[in-house]
Write a protein that holds these residues in place. Structure first.
Motif, PDB file in Angstrom:
ATOM      1  N   THR A   2       3.923  23.856  28.636  1.00 24.28           N
ATOM      2  CA  THR A   2       5.203  24.397  28.179  1.00 24.28           C
ATOM      3  C   THR A   2       5.222  25.903  28.398  1.00 24.28           C
ATOM      4  O   THR A   2       4.216  26.585  28.182  1.00 24.28           O
ATOM      5  N   PRO A   3       6.353  26.432  28.842  1.00 23.96           N
ATOM      6  CA  PRO A   3       6.430  27.877  29.079  1.00 23.96           C
ATOM      7  C   PRO A   3       6.398  28.656  27.763  1.00 23.96           C
ATOM      8  O   PRO A   3       6.922  28.213  26.747  1.00 23.96           O
ATOM      9  N   LYS A   4       5.798  29.802  27.830  1.00 31.98           N
ATOM     10  CA  LYS A   4       5.713  30.676  26.662  1.00 31.98           C
ATOM     11  C   LYS A   4       7.021  31.446  26.482  1.00 31.98           C
ATOM     12  O   LYS A   4       7.615  31.919  27.444  1.00 31.98           O
ATOM     13  N   VAL A   5       7.435  31.581  25.237  1.00 33.01           N
ATOM     14  CA  VAL A   5       8.625  32.349  24.884  1.00 33.01           C
ATOM     15  C   VAL A   5       8.184  33.574  24.094  1.00 33.01           C
ATOM     16  O   VAL A   5       7.406  33.468  23.145  1.00 33.01           O
ATOM     17  N   SER A   6       8.651  34.724  24.497  1.00 30.55           N
ATOM     18  CA  SER A   6       8.415  35.952  23.741  1.00 30.55           C
ATOM     19  C   SER A   6       9.652  36.206  22.887  1.00 30.55           C
ATOM     20  O   SER A   6      10.771  36.264  23.404  1.00 30.55           O
ATOM     21  N   VAL A   7       9.442  36.330  21.595  1.00 31.93           N
ATOM     22  CA  VAL A   7      10.531  36.599  20.658  1.00 31.93           C
ATOM     23  C   VAL A   7      10.434  38.067  20.267  1.00 31.93           C
ATOM     24  O   VAL A   7       9.418  38.504  19.731  1.00 31.93           O
ATOM     25  N   LEU A   8      11.459  38.817  20.558  1.00 35.01           N
ATOM     26  CA  LEU A   8      11.459  40.250  20.276  1.00 35.01           C
ATOM     27  C   LEU A   8      12.292  40.514  19.027  1.00 35.01           C
ATOM     28  O   LEU A   8      13.457  40.112  18.946  1.00 35.01           O
ATOM     29  N   MET A   9      11.678  41.172  18.054  1.00 36.12           N
ATOM     30  CA  MET A   9      12.350  41.484  16.795  1.00 36.12           C
ATOM     31  C   MET A   9      12.224  42.984  16.524  1.00 36.12           C
ATOM     32  O   MET A   9      11.120  43.498  16.342  1.00 36.12           O
ATOM     33  N   VAL A  35       5.585  36.566  18.916  1.00 37.54           N
ATOM     34  CA  VAL A  35       6.594  37.410  18.285  1.00 37.54           C
ATOM     35  C   VAL A  35       6.168  38.858  18.475  1.00 37.54           C
ATOM     36  O   VAL A  35       5.086  39.256  18.037  1.00 37.54           O
ATOM     37  N   ILE A  36       6.998  39.608  19.153  1.00 34.94           N
ATOM     38  CA  ILE A  36       6.776  41.042  19.301  1.00 34.94           C
ATOM     39  C   ILE A  36       7.625  41.714  18.226  1.00 34.94           C
ATOM     40  O   ILE A  36       8.849  41.769  18.334  1.00 34.94           O
ATOM     41  N   PHE A  37       6.970  42.174  17.171  1.00 32.35           N
ATOM     42  CA  PHE A  37       7.651  42.801  16.044  1.00 32.35           C
ATOM     43  C   PHE A  37       7.596  44.309  16.239  1.00 32.35           C
ATOM     44  O   PHE A  37       6.512  44.895  16.314  1.00 32.35           O
ATOM     45  N   ILE A  38       8.753  44.933  16.335  1.00 30.14           N
ATOM     46  CA  ILE A  38       8.832  46.386  16.515  1.00 30.14           C
ATOM     47  C   ILE A  38       9.232  47.012  15.187  1.00 30.14           C
ATOM     48  O   ILE A  38      10.348  46.803  14.706  1.00 30.14           O
ATOM     49  N   ASP A  39       8.295  47.739  14.585  1.00 26.04           N
ATOM     50  CA  ASP A  39       8.636  48.511  13.387  1.00 26.04           C
ATOM     51  C   ASP A  39       9.230  49.829  13.863  1.00 26.04           C
ATOM     52  O   ASP A  39       8.529  50.685  14.407  1.00 26.04           O
ATOM     53  N   ASN A  40      10.527  49.983  13.664  1.00 25.49           N
ATOM     54  CA  ASN A  40      11.283  51.117  14.182  1.00 25.49           C
ATOM     55  C   ASN A  40      11.369  52.221  13.130  1.00 25.49           C
ATOM     56  O   ASN A  40      12.443  52.614  12.699  1.00 25.49           O
ATOM     57  N   GLY A  70      18.979  49.281  21.400  1.00 24.67           N
ATOM     58  CA  GLY A  70      18.693  49.119  22.831  1.00 24.67           C
ATOM     59  C   GLY A  70      17.387  49.773  23.234  1.00 24.67           C
ATOM     60  O   GLY A  70      16.594  49.197  23.988  1.00 24.67           O
ATOM     61  N   GLN A  71      17.158  50.986  22.747  1.00 25.54           N
ATOM     62  CA  GLN A  71      15.911  51.678  23.059  1.00 25.54           C
ATOM     63  C   GLN A  71      14.706  50.932  22.492  1.00 25.54           C
ATOM     64  O   GLN A  71      13.671  50.807  23.144  1.00 25.54           O
TER      65      GLN A  71
END
Length: 106
Positions: A2-9, A35-40, A70-71
């Motif tokens: 199964t293909p991998k899914v990257s979830v961007l948060m 899950v790529i979690f971005i602490d902004n 967006g950035q």
């Protein structure tokens, strides 16, 4: 395979909804995701909430300064390794079969 899914948060001060949102990802029937979690530059407990999830699929990255949505998404795109990319905002929830349905459709 199964293909991998990257979830961007992207997260900026999302503590009110973050736990439930992350839980909705980790309850997916489709399991090949990260899950790529971005602490902004959150000033609340968002980072601590994300760090409380004990799952190897969670990758936490921090921005050095607060960015627009967006950035922050562009910043996060540097870290994903999946074939597909999905976005989840901290105040949204996913149904348990969301990724499965979308990957099957693709």
């Amino acid at each position: 395979m199964t293909p991998k899914v990257s979830v961007l948060m992207n997260c900026f001060n999302g503590e009110d909804f973050l736990k439930q949102s992350l839980e909705s990802i980790f309850l997916q029937t489709y399991s090949n995701f990260e899950v790529i979690f971005i602490d902004n530059c959150s000033t609340d407990q968002s980072l601590q909430i994300a760090e409380s999830f004990n799952d190897d699929r969670l990758i936490i990255k921090k921005t050095h300064k607060h960015m627009s949505l967006g950035q922050a998404r562009n910043f996060g795109a540097n870290f994903f390794s999946g074939k597909y990319l999905a976005f989840l905002d901290v105040d949204d929830l996913w149904m348990p079969n969301k990724l499965s349905l979308q990957v099957n459709f693709m």
